[in-house]
Design a protein around this motif. Structure first.
Motif, PDB file in Angstrom:
ATOM      1  N   PHE A   1      33.881  29.865  45.509  1.00 15.32           N
ATOM      2  CA  PHE A   1      34.859  28.693  45.281  1.00 15.32           C
ATOM      3  C   PHE A   1      36.518  29.209  45.101  1.00 15.32           C
ATOM      4  O   PHE A   1      36.400  30.320  44.385  1.00 15.32           O
ATOM      5  N   PHE A   2      37.390  28.462  45.604  1.00 10.90           N
ATOM      6  CA  PHE A   2      38.835  28.495  45.211  1.00 10.90           C
ATOM      7  C   PHE A   2      39.101  27.249  44.640  1.00 10.90           C
ATOM      8  O   PHE A   2      38.858  26.209  45.031  1.00 10.90           O
ATOM      9  N   SER A   3      40.151  27.487  43.503  1.00 13.42           N
ATOM     10  CA  SER A   3      40.973  26.294  43.161  1.00 13.42           C
ATOM     11  C   SER A   3      41.938  25.600  44.477  1.00 13.42           C
ATOM     12  O   SER A   3      42.622  26.546  44.966  1.00 13.42           O
ATOM     13  N   LEU A   4      41.980  24.379  44.845  1.00 19.15           N
ATOM     14  CA  LEU A   4      42.549  23.814  45.774  1.00 19.15           C
ATOM     15  C   LEU A   4      44.185  23.946  45.226  1.00 19.15           C
ATOM     16  O   LEU A   4      44.784  24.153  46.378  1.00 19.15           O
ATOM     17  N   GLY A   5      44.496  23.874  43.980  1.00 22.09           N
ATOM     18  CA  GLY A   5      45.823  24.101  43.825  1.00 22.09           C
ATOM     19  C   GLY A   5      46.483  25.270  44.142  1.00 22.09           C
ATOM     20  O   GLY A   5      47.453  25.746  44.315  1.00 22.09           O
ATOM     21  N   VAL A   6      45.440  26.483  43.814  1.00 21.02           N
ATOM     22  CA  VAL A   6      45.738  27.931  44.241  1.00 21.02           C
ATOM     23  C   VAL A   6      46.079  28.367  45.726  1.00 21.02           C
ATOM     24  O   VAL A   6      46.885  28.823  45.982  1.00 21.02           O
ATOM     25  N   ILE A   7      45.015  27.482  46.410  1.00 18.85           N
ATOM     26  CA  ILE A   7      45.146  27.589  47.851  1.00 18.85           C
ATOM     27  C   ILE A   7      46.610  26.916  48.437  1.00 18.85           C
ATOM     28  O   ILE A   7      47.049  27.479  49.172  1.00 18.85           O
ATOM     29  N   ASN A   8      46.887  25.759  47.774  1.00 19.26           N
ATOM     30  CA  ASN A   8      48.165  25.116  48.266  1.00 19.26           C
ATOM     31  C   ASN A   8      49.230  25.786  47.785  1.00 19.26           C
ATOM     32  O   ASN A   8      50.200  25.713  48.503  1.00 19.26           O
ATOM     33  N   ASN A   9      49.156  26.552  46.749  1.00 20.39           N
ATOM     34  CA  ASN A   9      50.276  27.628  46.425  1.00 20.39           C
ATOM     35  C   ASN A   9      50.445  28.861  47.202  1.00 20.39           C
ATOM     36  O   ASN A   9      51.478  29.285  47.564  1.00 20.39           O
ATOM     37  N   SER A  10      49.284  29.424  47.236  1.00 15.85           N
ATOM     38  CA  SER A  10      49.299  30.666  48.030  1.00 15.85           C
ATOM     39  C   SER A  10      47.850  30.846  48.433  1.00 15.85           C
ATOM     40  O   SER A  10      46.810  30.851  47.849  1.00 15.85           O
TER      41      SER A  10
ATOM     42  N   ALA B   1      20.424  20.686  34.423  1.00 19.51           N
ATOM     43  CA  ALA B   1      20.196  19.409  35.430  1.00 19.51           C
ATOM     44  C   ALA B   1      21.901  19.229  35.511  1.00 19.51           C
ATOM     45  O   ALA B   1      22.851  19.403  34.858  1.00 19.51           O
ATOM     46  N   GLY B   2      22.078  18.170  36.640  1.00 16.15           N
ATOM     47  CA  GLY B   2      23.509  17.744  36.508  1.00 16.15           C
ATOM     48  C   GLY B   2      24.172  18.533  37.904  1.00 16.15           C
ATOM     49  O   GLY B   2      23.800  19.583  38.196  1.00 16.15           O
ATOM     50  N   ASN B   3      25.268  17.876  38.285  1.00 17.57           N
ATOM     51  CA  ASN B   3      25.970  18.590  39.237  1.00 17.57           C
ATOM     52  C   ASN B   3      26.950  19.590  38.824  1.00 17.57           C
ATOM     53  O   ASN B   3      27.962  19.363  38.720  1.00 17.57           O
ATOM     54  N   VAL B   4      26.365  20.720  38.327  1.00 18.27           N
ATOM     55  CA  VAL B   4      27.222  21.792  37.795  1.00 18.27           C
ATOM     56  C   VAL B   4      27.325  22.702  38.965  1.00 18.27           C
ATOM     57  O   VAL B   4      26.332  23.367  39.521  1.00 18.27           O
ATOM     58  N   ILE B   5      28.743  23.230  39.375  1.00 16.50           N
ATOM     59  CA  ILE B   5      28.950  23.993  40.278  1.00 16.50           C
ATOM     60  C   ILE B   5      29.417  25.567  39.910  1.00 16.50           C
ATOM     61  O   ILE B   5      30.275  25.498  38.886  1.00 16.50           O
ATOM     62  N   SER B   6      28.827  26.544  40.134  1.00 14.57           N
ATOM     63  CA  SER B   6      28.953  27.711  39.534  1.00 14.57           C
ATOM     64  C   SER B   6      30.023  28.442  40.730  1.00 14.57           C
ATOM     65  O   SER B   6      29.998  28.495  41.931  1.00 14.57           O
ATOM     66  N   ALA B   7      31.195  28.438  40.163  1.00 14.73           N
ATOM     67  CA  ALA B   7      32.458  29.144  40.804  1.00 14.73           C
ATOM     68  C   ALA B   7      32.541  30.640  40.385  1.00 14.73           C
ATOM     69  O   ALA B   7      33.857  31.153  40.067  1.00 14.73           O
ATOM     70  N   LEU B   8      31.756  31.336  39.954  1.00 11.51           N
ATOM     71  CA  LEU B   8      31.800  32.636  39.310  1.00 11.51           C
ATOM     72  C   LEU B   8      32.050  33.779  40.465  1.00 11.51           C
ATOM     73  O   LEU B   8      32.705  34.790  40.081  1.00 11.51           O
ATOM     74  N   GLY B   9      31.730  33.497  41.566  1.00 11.12           N
ATOM     75  CA  GLY B   9      32.088  34.707  42.541  1.00 11.12           C
ATOM     76  C   GLY B   9      30.766  35.514  42.494  1.00 11.12           C
ATOM     77  O   GLY B   9      29.980  35.541  41.697  1.00 11.12           O
ATOM     78  N   ASN B  10      30.942  36.549  43.412  1.00  4.57           N
ATOM     79  CA  ASN B  10      29.910  37.624  43.484  1.00  4.57           C
ATOM     80  C   ASN B  10      30.336  38.963  43.306  1.00  4.57           C
ATOM     81  O   ASN B  10      29.661  39.920  43.649  1.00  4.57           O
ATOM     82  N   GLU B  11      31.712  39.150  42.726  1.00  4.40           N
ATOM     83  CA  GLU B  11      31.943  40.583  42.574  1.00  4.40           C
ATOM     84  C   GLU B  11      31.283  41.321  41.549  1.00  4.40           C
ATOM     85  O   GLU B  11      31.080  42.699  41.685  1.00  4.40           O
TER      86      GLU B  11
END
Length: 541
Positions: free
Chosen positions: A34-43, A101-111
């Protein structure tokens, strides 16, 4: 051939947009992040770095593939985005497990995924680690510490920090490995981490262990200069035990605290470390850490059945290997059960945890004269014990209540005794001083022909020996009059071999004289054999 696509586009309640990129090479397995769309738009440098890490060079074709993927971002779906581990509403997200339960998205990465690798089943972990550890109070206590992280959220504490201090080769690191086996350690990297970090890296590590456990081994790796290392340890102690929420990455709209448990190890004590760094060890420092001072005879990490050093080393080594071979499932199972209980009835779960905390506080039996420092420390021990009770109820820890009670009381007694000593409020010193001052009130036992007095002395008797040693024989009331910490003082006297007792009772029968018929009169008393000046025994300790 490089293939890049946008797998998901999620927007949370704070209008934060995240996109999940999926990439593969030559039809191989897809890697996702996962990446923040704001971060992608900036750099896009973070995206480029990730693609490089998974083996994709940013040649023109790959850049064009990324550009086309971002041009085809699907419509956003609402959800909760977890960018840090731990509780996210009623869902728990970590590198080990996402439960709820619920639409919880893990954006932790796998490092950091390797540290959380699980091996074998919960039953195997119980058989090879948890059950054999049951006869070691320190081990039982630390198993509870390992699982207490998710429970801290339901209490009025933000974090619990435990330090194992003592000389080397006492099993401290092995105990840390066993604690880490609750969550992982079966991968290429151990679950426990090194103190060899920058200040920023410590905060990142604390976030990785948010609502679980962060284990740091050997404080000396903080810095080559012991004074600098001690100063950094002091700052770390305050930073990792913050009672107030912390801003995350400087973002004032997102306050994430550093909840969870910390387990650290060091050769010097906390007081010695802080003193070396020019910091006085006082109440505000004492309440931040539960210090277990490990000692080979007074308070050992492992209760060995043999005195043979080689056999002891093999015993400890066997447990170190087991911590890597049987690991990871205890924390996953515990969190899953905890989330289920939370979803079923949050009020009932909270009530149960509160009840367990009060129950363990009762086990600790604080005296009425307990200070604010003692109460704060006892509350933290009670939370650890409550986590153990909950884990036993869920079938994760194979311990009965009596086993947990024994471990909590033993570790609390050690924590309290050594903390009070470091603060200059040593109950043993006060007892010895009071005993010395009470000598004029003691009836002197002059010899075997002495006639027993009809009126028994309130405090007790004394018999002076020719070798400089004296026998102080105290009545129950007399002993109580000299200290408010009877249990703590008695344990110290037993460890030092100063309390002469019967096999099953702490008191022994003492001849205090003879009756009119010449028969010996025996009375059961506390018999302390020590220097004629009791305070000198502390100098020899």
């Amino acid at each position: 051939m490089v293939k890049i696509r946008v797998a998901r586009h999620v927007v949370d309640q704070a209008k934060m947009a995240m996109v999940e990129l999926a990439a593969s090479v030559n039809g191989g397995n897809e890697e996702k992040k996962f990446f923040s769309l704001g971060v992608i738009n900036n750099s896009q440098k973070d995206v480029f770095k990730w693609l490089g890490d998974i083996g994709i060079a940013m040649v023109p074709d790959a850049r064009q593939e990324l550009k086309e993927a971002l041009a085809k971002i699907p419509a956003a779906t609402p959800g909760v985005i977890a960018t840090v581990p731990g509780w996210c509403g009623s869902t728990f997200v970590s590198h080990a497990v996402t439960a709820g339960a619920g639409n919880v998205i893990s954006a932790l990465g796998n490092e950091d995924q390797s540290r959380w690798t699980a091996k074998e089943t919960l039953e195997k972990w119980q058989e090879k680690i948890a059950k054999p550890i049951a006869r070691h109070p320190v081990g039982v206590f630390l198993m509870c510490v390992g699982l207490a992280g998710p429970v801290v959220r339901f209490t009025n504490h933000s974090s619990i920090c435990v330090l194992l201090s003592g000389v080397t080769t006492q099993g401290k690191t092995t105990m840390q490995r066993l604690t880490g086996s609750c969550w992982g350690g079966g991968g290429d990297r151990e679950f426990i981490e090194s103190f060899s970090k920058s200040p920023q890296a410590f905060e990142q590590a604390a976030r990785r262990g948010r609502d679980s456990v962060l284990i740091l081994d050997e404080y000396r790796l903080l810095h080559a200069d012991p004074v600098v290392a001690a100063k950094q340890f002091g700052l770390l102690l305050f930073g990792l035990h913050s009672p107030m929420p912390r801003e995350r990455f400087g973002d004032p709209t997102s306050s994430e605290d550093l909840r969870g448990t910390r387990l650290m190890s060091s050769n010097p004590t906390v007081a010695e470390l802080l003193r070396l760094g020019g910091i006085r060890y006082e109440a505000q420092e004492a309440v931040r850490v539960l210090e277990l001072q490990i000692h080979p005879t007074e308070f050992s990490a492992f209760r060995f059945k043999t005195k043979d050093a080689a056999k002891r080393a093999r015993f400890v080594g066997r447990y170190s290997r087991r911590a890597r071979k049987y690991c990871g499932e205890a924390g996953r199972t515990f969190v899953t059960r905890l989330v289920d209980e939370l979803g079923r009835n949050q009020r009932a779960l909270q009530s149960r945890i509160d009840r367990y905390v009060l129950e363990v506080m009762g086990w600790l039996a604080l005296p009425e004269s307990a200070t604010a420092v003692e109460l704060r420390l006892a509350e933290q021990v009670a939370i650890v014990g409550a986590a153990g009770r909950l884990a036993s109820r869920f079938g994760v820890l194979p311990y009965k209540k009596a086993t947990l009670k024994k471990a909590m009381r033993a570790c609390w007694a050690r924590i309290r005794e050594k903390t009070l000593q470091s603060l200059g409020r040593d109950p043993v010193l006060m007892f010895m001083q009071n005993l010395q001052q009470a000598v004029p009130q003691l009836t002197v036992l002059a010899g075997k022909r002495q006639t027993a007095a009809n009126a028994r002395p309130a405090v007790g008797y004394v018999k002076h020996g020719k070798s400089g040693k004296s026998e102080f024989c105290l009545t129950t009331a007399g002993f109580s009059s000299l200290t408010a910490e009877e249990e703590l003082v008695l344990r110290w006297l037993e460890r030092r071999g100063l309390l002469h007792r019967d096999s099953k009772k702490r008191q022994t029968k003492v001849v205090i004289g003879r009756d009119k018929k010449g028969n010996p009169v025996r009375v059961r008393l506390y018999k302390i054999v020590c220097d004629a000046d009791p305070t000198r025994e502390l100098e020899q300790a």
